[in-house]
Design an enzyme around this catalytic site. Structure first.
Site, PDB file in Angstrom:
ATOM      1  NE  ARG A  90      -4.357   3.045 -10.465  1.00 30.17           N
ATOM      2  CZ  ARG A  90      -4.186   4.210  -9.904  1.00 30.17           C
ATOM      3  NH1 ARG A  90      -3.735   5.225 -10.599  1.00 30.17           N
ATOM      4  NH2 ARG A  90      -4.465   4.380  -8.635  1.00 30.17           N
TER       5      ARG A  90
ATOM      6  N   GLY B  29       0.776  -1.241   0.000  1.00 34.57           N
ATOM      7  CA  GLY B  29       0.000   0.000   0.000  1.00 34.57           C
ATOM      8  C   GLY B  29       0.800   1.279   0.000  1.00 34.57           C
TER       9      GLY B  29
ATOM     10  CE1 TYR C  38      -3.018  -3.449  -7.998  1.00 35.46           C
ATOM     11  CE2 TYR C  38      -1.753  -1.501  -7.406  1.00 35.46           C
ATOM     12  CZ  TYR C  38      -2.201  -2.763  -7.110  1.00 35.46           C
ATOM     13  OH  TYR C  38      -1.828  -3.353  -5.944  1.00 35.46           O
TER      14      TYR C  38
ATOM     15  NE  ARG D 137      -0.663   2.286  -5.584  1.00 34.62           N
ATOM     16  CZ  ARG D 137      -1.885   2.243  -6.130  1.00 34.62           C
ATOM     17  NH1 ARG D 137      -2.081   2.776  -7.312  1.00 34.62           N
ATOM     18  NH2 ARG D 137      -2.891   1.672  -5.503  1.00 34.62           N
TER      19      ARG D 137
ATOM     20  CB  CYS E 243     -18.542   3.563 -27.957  1.00 33.25           C
ATOM     21  SG  CYS E 243     -17.849   3.481 -29.598  1.00 33.25           S
ATOM     22  CD  GLU E 244     -18.980   2.896 -21.795  1.00 31.85           C
ATOM     23  OE1 GLU E 244     -19.540   3.700 -21.022  1.00 31.85           O
ATOM     24  OE2 GLU E 244     -19.387   1.741 -21.989  1.00 31.85           O
TER      25      GLU E 244
ATOM     26  CD  GLU F 125       0.994  -9.191   1.706  1.00 34.77           C
ATOM     27  OE1 GLU F 125       0.005  -8.481   1.404  1.00 34.77           O
ATOM     28  OE2 GLU F 125       0.885 -10.277   2.293  1.00 34.77           O
ATOM     29  N   PRO F 126       4.692  -5.044  -1.118  1.00 33.55           N
ATOM     30  CG  PRO F 126       6.856  -4.260  -1.584  1.00 33.55           C
ATOM     31  CD  PRO F 126       6.102  -5.287  -0.777  1.00 33.55           C
TER      32      PRO F 126
END
Ligand code: LLP
Length: 420
Positions: free
Chosen positions: A317, A245, A377, A281, A348-349, A278-279
């Protein structure tokens, strides 16, 4: 000797570089959109963690969910890094990449029997258990197979972690993650009476993209309380897993890993536990650049749109979390007019954007842009929506370049589908 930390993707003579390559050349070679990773930067991040936590017996268990590419994982494996996994699929990836099962911890709020079995068969280091049923199932399976199932319990410390988006908070009482301390203690007591269970550790993970030290300190203190209580009852654990985190500088602040190490190490000193981190990112996030080509510009009312060949299917993201990613021209052009634009993809959004109201030099059609901090991510959250093949992944390590995932083809899009 701590080395000076370098920034990935520097510009030299107006062109972004990756290792000894020009990003413009790599885009020509592999096409766009393109995920590009600088492994040498990841190597420096691993070193930073190890130096910062050198007195803790650290097991660095890379969080595979951040970026599970086999090429990247296997190179991390050669650095001696372990894996934090959350599914049978991630276990498969970690083992395929050559990461030793003795360095694998298995988290996840809902593990199936098949996933537990695969973990037992592979003889992973530990299961971080998140429900009472899971531990019961594990006990039953270990009893049937013979042998002992190693586990830790993920504690919910009831800490509301300061993350940029509520979706990435996991440490408060009303989240689905972890077990309340009292329930966990009861479970450890029960497990102590079961010969096929081995209470190996204890686990906590409070959220993602956290840049403050205080919540980690608080989480560690509450876990240590449980450790001491159990020890008094004769239950001696071996590891303390503090999760991941740690925040990276998307738009400014990031976690100072060395300062965190200095803060937490003394607290661990007399616990006689080895630390697991537990990295995800913070190891790979900054090492990724999404290279995209500008397809056109459009003015609509007060808005200017820069339309790129990458969209939300490639990088989710921004639209999913409103996340900020820096955007730079791959090749700088002098005296460019600066404007405020929305950078949008071809999907198409209306929610398909990479940046909103971004002030930047207005690029011309055909020019290349680099979307920053996409190593974590990024690709893993991509999709085939609108029948868009996913981009290739290329890893650079100093003067070597590897295509570690091919661009998908239309054939890949329909693989497994059947016309009856
Ligand atoms: N350990 C556990 C138990 C986790 O659930 C996570 C992330 C990590 C470690 C690694 O966290 P990191 O060091 O990468 O922050 N998709 C979101 C992030 C979701 C994180 C989920 N769990 C995003 O794009 O921001």
């Amino acid at each position: 000797m701590p080395q000076a930390e370098f920034r990935p993707f520097p510009s030299t003579e107006g062109v972004i570089r990756c290792g000894s390559f020009s990003v413009e050349d790599l885009a020509d070679r592999y096409g766009t959109p393109l995920y590009l990773y600088d492994f040498d930067f990841i190597r420096t991040r691993v070193r930073t963690f190890r130096e910062a936590f050198q007195d803790t017996g650290l097991l660095l268990a890379y969080s595979v969910k951040a970026n599970g590419n086999l090429g990247l994982l296997s190179r991390l494996g050669t650095l001696g890094v372990g894996a934090d996994i959350v599914s049978g699929g991630e276990l498969f990836r970690a083992l395929q990449a050559g990461i030793g099962p003795g360095k694998v911890v298995f988290a996840g709020v809902g593990k199936t029997e098949e996933e537990l079995r695969a973990g037992l068969e592979a003889q992973i280091y530990s299961f971080n258990v998140e429900t009472v049923e899971e531990l019961h199932r594990l006990e039953e399976m270990a009893r049937e197979r013979g042998g002992r199932a190693p586990f830790g319990i993920r504690i919910n410390p009831d800490i509301l972690s300061p993350t940029p988006h509520e979706y990435t908070r996991t440490g408060h009482a009303e989240s689905k993650f972890g077990l309340p301390v009292q329930v966990a203690v009861e479970l450890y007591r029960w497990a102590a009476t079961r010969p096929h269970l081995h209470a190996r550790g204890i686990d906590v993970h409070i959220g993602s993209q956290i840049v403050e030290q205080a919540p980690y300190k608080r989480a560690l203190m509450s876990v240590l309380e449980v450790v001491h209580l159990l020890r008094k009852e004769g239950i001696q654990l071996e590891y303390l897993d503090l999760g991941g985190g740690f925040g990276i500088p998307y738009d400014g602040e990031s976690m100072d890993i060395r300062a965190l190490g200095r803060e937490l190490t003394p607290l661990l000193k007399d616990s006689e536990l080895r630390l697991i981190l537990e990295p995800g990112r913070s190891l790979v996030g900054e090492a990724g650049l999404l290279v995209t080509r500008v397809l056109g510009l459009k003015v609509a009312g007060a808005k200017t749109f820069v339309i790129t060949d990458a969209g939300m299917t490639d990088l989710l993201r921004p639209s999913h979390y409103g996340a900020y990613h820096g955007i730079r021209p791959v090749v700088e052009v002098e005296n460019r007019e600066v404007g405020v634009v929305d950078v949008v993809g071809p999907v198409c959004e209306t929610g398909d954007f990479l940046a909103l109201d971004r002030e930047m030099p207005l690029p011309g059609p055909g020019e290349l842009l680099g979307i920053e901090n996409v190593g974590a991510y990024g690709f893993v959250m991509s999709s085939n929506y609108n029948a868009r093949p996913r981009p290739p992944e290329v890893m650079v390590d100093r003067d070597e370049v590897f295509l570690i995932r091919e661009r998908e083809t239309y054939g890949d899009l329909v693989r497994g589908e059947v016309i009856p």
